[in-house]
Enzyme design. Structure first.
Site, PDB file in Angstrom:
ATOM      1  N   CYS A  76       9.967-105.343 108.414  1.00  0.00           N
ATOM      2  CA  CYS A  76       9.110-106.080 109.627  1.00  0.00           C
ATOM      3  C   CYS A  76       9.339-105.085 110.687  1.00  0.00           C
ATOM      4  O   CYS A  76       8.912-104.163 111.416  1.00  0.00           O
ATOM      5  CB  CYS A  76       9.934-107.423 110.112  1.00  0.00           C
ATOM      6  SG  CYS A  76       8.470-108.603 109.391  1.00  0.00           S
ATOM      7  N   THR A 125       1.152-110.427 110.418  1.00  0.00           N
ATOM      8  CA  THR A 125       1.870-109.832 112.231  1.00  0.00           C
ATOM      9  C   THR A 125       0.576-108.895 112.257  1.00  0.00           C
ATOM     10  O   THR A 125       0.739-108.050 111.445  1.00  0.00           O
ATOM     11  CB  THR A 125       2.989-109.215 112.362  1.00  0.00           C
ATOM     12  OG1 THR A 125       4.287-109.983 111.495  1.00  0.00           O
ATOM     13  CG2 THR A 125       3.312-108.312 113.076  1.00  0.00           C
TER      14      THR A 125
HETATM   15  C1  UDX Z   1      13.045-109.698 111.120  1.00  0.00           C
HETATM   16  C2  UDX Z   1      12.980-110.607 112.783  1.00  0.00           C
HETATM   17  O1  UDX Z   1      14.761-110.297 113.103  1.00  0.00           O
HETATM   18  C3  UDX Z   1      12.089-111.426 112.595  1.00  0.00           C
HETATM   19  O2  UDX Z   1      12.563-112.253 113.564  1.00  0.00           O
HETATM   20  C4  UDX Z   1      11.787-111.591 112.432  1.00  0.00           C
HETATM   21  O3  UDX Z   1      10.210-112.711 111.936  1.00  0.00           O
HETATM   22  C5  UDX Z   1      10.933-110.420 110.731  1.00  0.00           C
HETATM   23  O4  UDX Z   1      11.581-109.318 111.162  1.00  0.00           O
HETATM   24  P1  UDX Z   1      13.884-109.144 109.160  1.00  0.00           P
HETATM   25  O5  UDX Z   1      13.507-108.503 109.123  1.00  0.00           O
HETATM   26  O6  UDX Z   1      14.545-110.129 108.317  1.00  0.00           O
HETATM   27  O7  UDX Z   1      13.430-110.161 110.923  1.00  0.00           O
HETATM   28  O8  UDX Z   1      15.376-108.612 109.299  1.00  0.00           O
HETATM   29  P2  UDX Z   1      17.070-108.627 110.501  1.00  0.00           P
HETATM   30  O9  UDX Z   1      17.807-109.724 110.558  1.00  0.00           O
HETATM   31  O10 UDX Z   1      15.869-109.185 112.156  1.00  0.00           O
HETATM   32  O11 UDX Z   1      16.891-107.509 110.005  1.00  0.00           O
HETATM   33  C6  UDX Z   1      16.394-106.066 110.729  1.00  0.00           C
HETATM   34  C7  UDX Z   1      17.524-104.704 110.119  1.00  0.00           C
HETATM   35  O12 UDX Z   1      18.165-104.797 111.377  1.00  0.00           O
HETATM   36  C8  UDX Z   1      18.611-104.457 108.960  1.00  0.00           C
HETATM   37  O13 UDX Z   1      18.327-104.001 108.570  1.00  0.00           O
HETATM   38  C9  UDX Z   1      19.733-105.111 109.830  1.00  0.00           C
HETATM   39  O14 UDX Z   1      20.299-104.574 109.140  1.00  0.00           O
HETATM   40  C10 UDX Z   1      19.817-104.466 111.389  1.00  0.00           C
HETATM   41  N1  UDX Z   1      20.244-104.676 112.028  1.00  0.00           N
HETATM   42  C11 UDX Z   1      20.149-106.458 112.756  1.00  0.00           C
HETATM   43  C12 UDX Z   1      21.253-103.734 112.783  1.00  0.00           C
HETATM   44  O15 UDX Z   1      21.226-103.030 112.677  1.00  0.00           O
HETATM   45  N2  UDX Z   1      22.015-104.400 114.073  1.00  0.00           N
HETATM   46  C13 UDX Z   1      22.067-105.206 114.407  1.00  0.00           C
HETATM   47  O16 UDX Z   1      22.567-105.396 115.163  1.00  0.00           O
HETATM   48  C14 UDX Z   1      21.664-106.189 113.680  1.00  0.00           C
END
Ligand code: UDX
Length: 430
Positions: A261, A122
């Site tokens: 991310c 990214t």
């Molecule tokens: C993210 C993006 O979803 C993905 O498309 C990108 O390529 C990389 O970044 P990731 O970091 O693996 O993926 O995790 P993600 O599932 O997005 O969750 C990120 C954070 O948000 C986690 O800490 C999760 O607990 C939190 N989260 C997610 C919430 O607090 N509430 C939600 O409703 C969803």
């Protein structure tokens, strides 16, 4: 095709394994001898469901080759993907040192003929143009170098599924030939195709992650409102999410978003927006709310917890990963230690990573019950599946006090009250 991936983190390794599985010859370049040794032996280093099996299979069939050297790998490749880290600097700016170092190395080994060089990392808008300049600088006369941006949207924990079934495949390039080569490579992969220019592709990735972070912070904002009013956040967001224009996904409040991310990409977008003179106050607020979510959770906990020992379930930034980068747990554990609490922790896979940081300041348990012994309360920070239908009567029996602070709203407050728990969720009022 022959493809090289530079970098073997979540994006590089998962995507490399998936393309190898389709029958391509794939080189993976890394720079740490010890890690390359582990990869060669079939150990993916990171925990990601299904990845070990996929790596082992494609090593055995000799479709994956792991190396430190650029010469053979890059010189053979039709496509070179840059998938190195772009961690945040103190200012929030994405650190592109590795991207540019790698580009310099690639440029020295490109074959005669056409090679597409595409960033999977990214990177801020404009980075691929800078990569192109580095590549062109050292170009051999018969080499045709085409640059592209092919961002990855995989989530940790479901990375293989996401790579095979993305909602969209974004291919950005100013060269039609590069777009055609990348579309050909992605043929076996599902998802709508979005063909665009370099700058748009670069921004699509940041804008997507910023939108996800914004939804989460919005959910947390609604939870703050619920805490003050007697409204129940889960009911409110269920109903809000039923509006097709909004949807319920990524609208779950909690102790905030973490991971490698969302926090970094929001920061980088704020930083680059400032440089460009774009108003970034919306994203600044998203970040601030994410911090407030953790602070509010801790404030409620400290107001209602009078004991000495606290047990913690869940340390990874989300379930199905051992990744603790920017995990809310790190901040919360430190706050417990600052209050001189005794802290025992349990996580199905992230314990080893937490041990490296906190060493003997914490007690590490092997299962979700052992961690509760002598604890005055339980604090839940990651919604692992194994907690969802756990024997709550047993949990109550093991805790010194039946006190639960749930940072992921895993349980029904009414049921918890019936079982005799004092239960504190996020914005829950039933
Ligand atoms: C993210 C993006 O979803 C993905 O498309 C990108 O390529 C990389 O970044 P990731 O970091 O693996 O993926 O995790 P993600 O599932 O997005 O969750 C990120 C954070 O948000 C986690 O800490 C999760 O607990 C939190 N989260 C997610 C919430 O607090 N509430 C939600 O409703 C969803």
């Amino acid at each position: 095709m022959t493809i090289t991936f530079i970098g073997h983190g979540y994006v590089g390794l998962v995507t490399a394994c998936v393309f190898a599985d389709f029958g391509n010859k794939v080189w993976i370049i890394g720079h740490t001898e010890e890690k390359l040794k582990r990869l060669k032996s079939g150990d993916p280093i990171i925990y990601e469901p299904g990845l070990k099996e996929l790596l082992e299979k494609n090593l055995q069939t000799k479709r994956i080759h792991i190396t430190k050297d650029y010469d053979t790998a890059v010189a053979e490749s039709d496509i070179v993907f840059i998938a190195v880290g772009t961690p945040p600097k103190k200012s929030g700016e994405a650190d592109l040192t590795s991207v540019f170092e790698v580009a310099e190395k690639i440029s020295k080994h490109l074959k005669d003929g056409t090679t597409v060089v595409s960033c999977k990392s990214t990177v801020p808008v404009g980075t691929n143009k800078k990569v192109e300049a580095i590549l062109q600088k050292n170009k051999k006369s018969k080499a045709e170098i085409l640059t592209a941006s092919c961002p990855e949207f995989l989530r940790e924990g479901t990375a293989i599924y996401d790579t095979l079934n993305p909602d969209r495949v974004v291919v950005g390039s100013d060269s039609k030939k590069a777009i055609d080569i990348l579309l050909e490579l992605h043929k076996p992969i599902n998802g709508k195709r979005v063909i665009t220019n370099l700058a748009s592709a670069e921004l699509i990735k940041y804008a997507s992650n910023a939108m996800l972070a914004t939804k989460i912070s919005f959910a947390n904002f609604v939870s703050f409102y619920c805490e003050e009013t007697g409204a129940d956040v889960e009911k409110v967001l269920d109903a809000v999410g039923l509006d097709n224009r909004i949807g319920r996904v990524f609208l779950y409040p909690g102790v905030g978003y973490g991971g490698s991310c969302l926090p970094k990409d929001v920061k980088a977008l704020i930083d680059s927006g400032k440089t460009l003179g774009v108003d970034t106050s919306l994203l600044q607020e998203v970040e601030d709310i994410n911090e407030t979510a953790r602070k509010n959770f801790l404030q409620k906990l400290f107001e209602n917890f009078k004991g000495k020992k606290i047990a913690v379930w869940g340390l990874s930034f989300k379930p199905n990963t051992d990744d603790i980068r920017f995990a809310p747990s790190l901040y919360i554990l430190q706050a417990f230690l600052d209050k001189n609490l005794q802290v025992s922790v349990y996580d199905p896979v992230a314990i080893e990573n937490v041990k490296k940081l906190f060493k003997n300041q914490l007690t590490y348990a092997k299962d979700p019950y052992e961690v509760l012994k002598e604890a005055d309360a339980l604090c839940i920070l990651t919604e692992w599946n194994e907690f969802k239908q756990i024997d709550l009567k047993k949990v109550k029996g093991l805790l010194k006090n039946p006190l639960v602070f749930d940072g992921r709203n895993m349980y029904d407050p009414k049921k918890m009250a019936k079982l005799g728990f004092s239960y504190f969720g996020i914005g829950r009022n039933l």
